[in-house]
Design an enzyme around this catalytic site. Structure first.
Site, PDB file in Angstrom:
ATOM      1  N   HIS A   1     -45.160 -83.506 -61.265  1.00  0.00           N
ATOM      2  CA  HIS A   1     -43.801 -84.047 -61.129  1.00  0.00           C
ATOM      3  C   HIS A   1     -42.840 -83.550 -62.206  1.00  0.00           C
ATOM      4  O   HIS A   1     -41.925 -84.266 -62.609  1.00  0.00           O
ATOM      5  CB  HIS A   1     -43.831 -85.579 -61.099  1.00  0.00           C
ATOM      6  CG  HIS A   1     -44.368 -86.115 -59.807  1.00  0.00           C
ATOM      7  ND1 HIS A   1     -45.696 -86.020 -59.462  1.00  0.00           N
ATOM      8  CD2 HIS A   1     -43.754 -86.709 -58.759  1.00  0.00           C
ATOM      9  CE1 HIS A   1     -45.877 -86.554 -58.271  1.00  0.00           C
ATOM     10  NE2 HIS A   1     -44.719 -86.982 -57.811  1.00  0.00           N
TER      11      HIS A   1
ATOM     12  N   ASP B   1     -41.014 -80.897 -61.655  1.00  0.00           N
ATOM     13  CA  ASP B   1     -39.903 -80.210 -60.983  1.00  0.00           C
ATOM     14  C   ASP B   1     -39.152 -81.123 -60.006  1.00  0.00           C
ATOM     15  O   ASP B   1     -38.367 -80.665 -59.188  1.00  0.00           O
ATOM     16  CB  ASP B   1     -40.413 -78.957 -60.249  1.00  0.00           C
ATOM     17  CG  ASP B   1     -41.452 -79.299 -59.185  1.00  0.00           C
ATOM     18  OD1 ASP B   1     -41.862 -80.484 -59.087  1.00  0.00           O
ATOM     19  OD2 ASP B   1     -41.866 -78.370 -58.466  1.00  0.00           O
ATOM     20  N   HIS B   2     -39.402 -82.413 -60.073  1.00  0.00           N
ATOM     21  CA  HIS B   2     -38.642 -83.378 -59.277  1.00  0.00           C
ATOM     22  C   HIS B   2     -38.954 -84.780 -59.788  1.00  0.00           C
ATOM     23  O   HIS B   2     -39.895 -84.962 -60.558  1.00  0.00           O
ATOM     24  CB  HIS B   2     -38.989 -83.276 -57.785  1.00  0.00           C
ATOM     25  CG  HIS B   2     -40.377 -83.744 -57.430  1.00  0.00           C
ATOM     26  ND1 HIS B   2     -41.514 -82.977 -57.644  1.00  0.00           N
ATOM     27  CD2 HIS B   2     -40.821 -84.904 -56.892  1.00  0.00           C
ATOM     28  CE1 HIS B   2     -42.575 -83.646 -57.233  1.00  0.00           C
ATOM     29  NE2 HIS B   2     -42.194 -84.831 -56.781  1.00  0.00           N
TER      30      HIS B   2
ATOM     31  N   TYR C   1     -45.718 -86.725 -65.488  1.00  0.00           N
ATOM     32  CA  TYR C   1     -46.743 -87.159 -64.536  1.00  0.00           C
ATOM     33  C   TYR C   1     -47.199 -85.902 -63.790  1.00  0.00           C
ATOM     34  O   TYR C   1     -46.356 -85.091 -63.397  1.00  0.00           O
ATOM     35  CB  TYR C   1     -46.170 -88.195 -63.563  1.00  0.00           C
ATOM     36  CG  TYR C   1     -47.209 -88.785 -62.635  1.00  0.00           C
ATOM     37  CD1 TYR C   1     -48.029 -89.826 -63.047  1.00  0.00           C
ATOM     38  CD2 TYR C   1     -47.363 -88.284 -61.337  1.00  0.00           C
ATOM     39  CE1 TYR C   1     -48.990 -90.353 -62.205  1.00  0.00           C
ATOM     40  CE2 TYR C   1     -48.324 -88.808 -60.486  1.00  0.00           C
ATOM     41  CZ  TYR C   1     -49.137 -89.838 -60.923  1.00  0.00           C
ATOM     42  OH  TYR C   1     -50.093 -90.344 -60.082  1.00  0.00           O
TER      43      TYR C   1
ATOM     44  N   ASP D   1     -38.320 -87.454 -52.807  1.00  0.00           N
ATOM     45  CA  ASP D   1     -38.324 -86.571 -53.971  1.00  0.00           C
ATOM     46  C   ASP D   1     -36.900 -86.113 -54.264  1.00  0.00           C
ATOM     47  O   ASP D   1     -36.206 -85.606 -53.379  1.00  0.00           O
ATOM     48  CB  ASP D   1     -39.222 -85.351 -53.709  1.00  0.00           C
ATOM     49  CG  ASP D   1     -40.692 -85.738 -53.654  1.00  0.00           C
ATOM     50  OD1 ASP D   1     -41.033 -86.850 -54.107  1.00  0.00           O
ATOM     51  OD2 ASP D   1     -41.489 -84.920 -53.154  1.00  0.00           O
TER      52      ASP D   1
ATOM     53  N   HIS E   1     -44.657 -91.160 -49.256  1.00  0.00           N
ATOM     54  CA  HIS E   1     -43.992 -90.334 -48.240  1.00  0.00           C
ATOM     55  C   HIS E   1     -44.561 -90.633 -46.853  1.00  0.00           C
ATOM     56  O   HIS E   1     -43.886 -90.509 -45.848  1.00  0.00           O
ATOM     57  CB  HIS E   1     -44.162 -88.844 -48.566  1.00  0.00           C
ATOM     58  CG  HIS E   1     -43.434 -88.436 -49.808  1.00  0.00           C
ATOM     59  ND1 HIS E   1     -42.084 -88.164 -49.825  1.00  0.00           N
ATOM     60  CD2 HIS E   1     -43.865 -88.273 -51.083  1.00  0.00           C
ATOM     61  CE1 HIS E   1     -41.717 -87.836 -51.062  1.00  0.00           C
ATOM     62  NE2 HIS E   1     -42.780 -87.907 -51.842  1.00  0.00           N
TER      63      HIS E   1
ATOM     64  N   HIS F   1     -39.883 -88.460 -58.202  1.00  0.00           N
ATOM     65  CA  HIS F   1     -40.265 -89.143 -56.965  1.00  0.00           C
ATOM     66  C   HIS F   1     -39.934 -90.625 -57.084  1.00  0.00           C
ATOM     67  O   HIS F   1     -40.197 -91.257 -58.108  1.00  0.00           O
ATOM     68  CB  HIS F   1     -41.776 -88.953 -56.737  1.00  0.00           C
ATOM     69  CG  HIS F   1     -42.369 -89.906 -55.734  1.00  0.00           C
ATOM     70  ND1 HIS F   1     -42.654 -89.543 -54.444  1.00  0.00           N
ATOM     71  CD2 HIS F   1     -42.718 -91.224 -55.843  1.00  0.00           C
ATOM     72  CE1 HIS F   1     -43.153 -90.603 -53.793  1.00  0.00           C
ATOM     73  NE2 HIS F   1     -43.202 -91.628 -54.624  1.00  0.00           N
TER      74      HIS F   1
END
Ligand SMILES: [Zn+2]
Length: 245
Positions: free
Chosen positions: A226, A228-229, A223, A196, A189, A231
């Protein structure tokens, strides 16, 4: 007339939006060539071609490198670029000859906005941190460019998933923005290419399909942090153990 249009196209490619309006009007009346508010190619591109026009093509085909690959943006039309052209042509039902000509350019014009982002993504979506793209790990212009390339990869991803909407919860972050959300110190990022993804389709579906669209960095369910999204980013490897990735 065709040559004149081509020359106009080159001038347009160089800059002016004002010229775009004129040229678009002209194109509509003559039907001889197509121009675009972002970038207009002035020649067909095939194996061996070299130049900025090849690089502009490569940016837009960044999502078609094949499984576990990244397409070089070097302005040199080699075998990998030819394969990317073929995959793009196949994805959109065009004649899959590996040469970028009027048919391929027409589809690209239809897919890009006047600021050169793909139609389904915007710079604003890729940067909810600040308006300047400054304060990250690279120069602001680099971060913004990296975000542009990620958007073209996302455009390929969403098309492969049946033109589904892909929702973005986070893109570019300055060091301050990254710290505020507890992002990793080496997070993509900070470079502008990390994105994301949230919402439908499932995080695992996104993580699995992303492997075909030029993302060298995919982190998803299983992971740490991660679930809830999903990447995606340019480099850094894959891990989404709950998805088998
Ligand atoms: Zn992320």
């Amino acid at each position: 007339m065709k040559t004149a249009l081509r020359r106009l196209g080159k001038a347009l490619a160089a800059c002016a939006l004002a010229a775009a309006t004129t040229l678009v009007g002209l194109t509509v009346t003559t039907g001889a060539a197509q121009a675009d508010g972002c970038y207009t190619w002035g020649r067909a591109l095939t194996l061996g071609a070299v130049g900025e026009d090849v690089r502009q093509l490569q940016i837009r085909l960044a999502g078609y490198p094949g499984y576990n690959s990244v397409l070089g943006l070097d302005g040199s039309f080699g075998p990998a670029t030819r394969s990317a052209v073929i995959r793009f042509q196949q994805a959109y039902g065009l004649t899959a000859d590996g040469a970028a000509g009027p048919q391929t350019f027409s589809k690209l014009y239809a897919l890009q906005d006047d600021d050169c982002t793909p139609v389904n993504f915007t710079y604003a979506e890729l940067n909810r941190c600040n308006s300047t793209w400054a304060g990250g790990a690279v120069a602001a212009s680099t971060a913004r460019f990296n975000a542009l390339v990620s958007m073209w990869k996302l455009q390929a991803l969403r098309h492969a998933l049946g033109d589904v909407s892909i929702n973005i919860s986070s893109g570019f972050r300055s060091y301050a923005c990254n710290s505020a959300v507890g992002g990793s110190a080496a997070s993509r990022h900070l470079y502008g290419d990390g994105v994301d993804l949230v919402g439908a389709p499932s995080f695992c579906r996104l993580a699995q399909q992303a492997r075909y669209h030029g993302f060298g960095n995919i982190l998803g369910p299983g992971y740490p942090g991660h679930n809830d999204h999903t990447h995606v980013g340019a480099t850094g490897g894959w891990s989404a153990p709950s998805c088998g990735v």
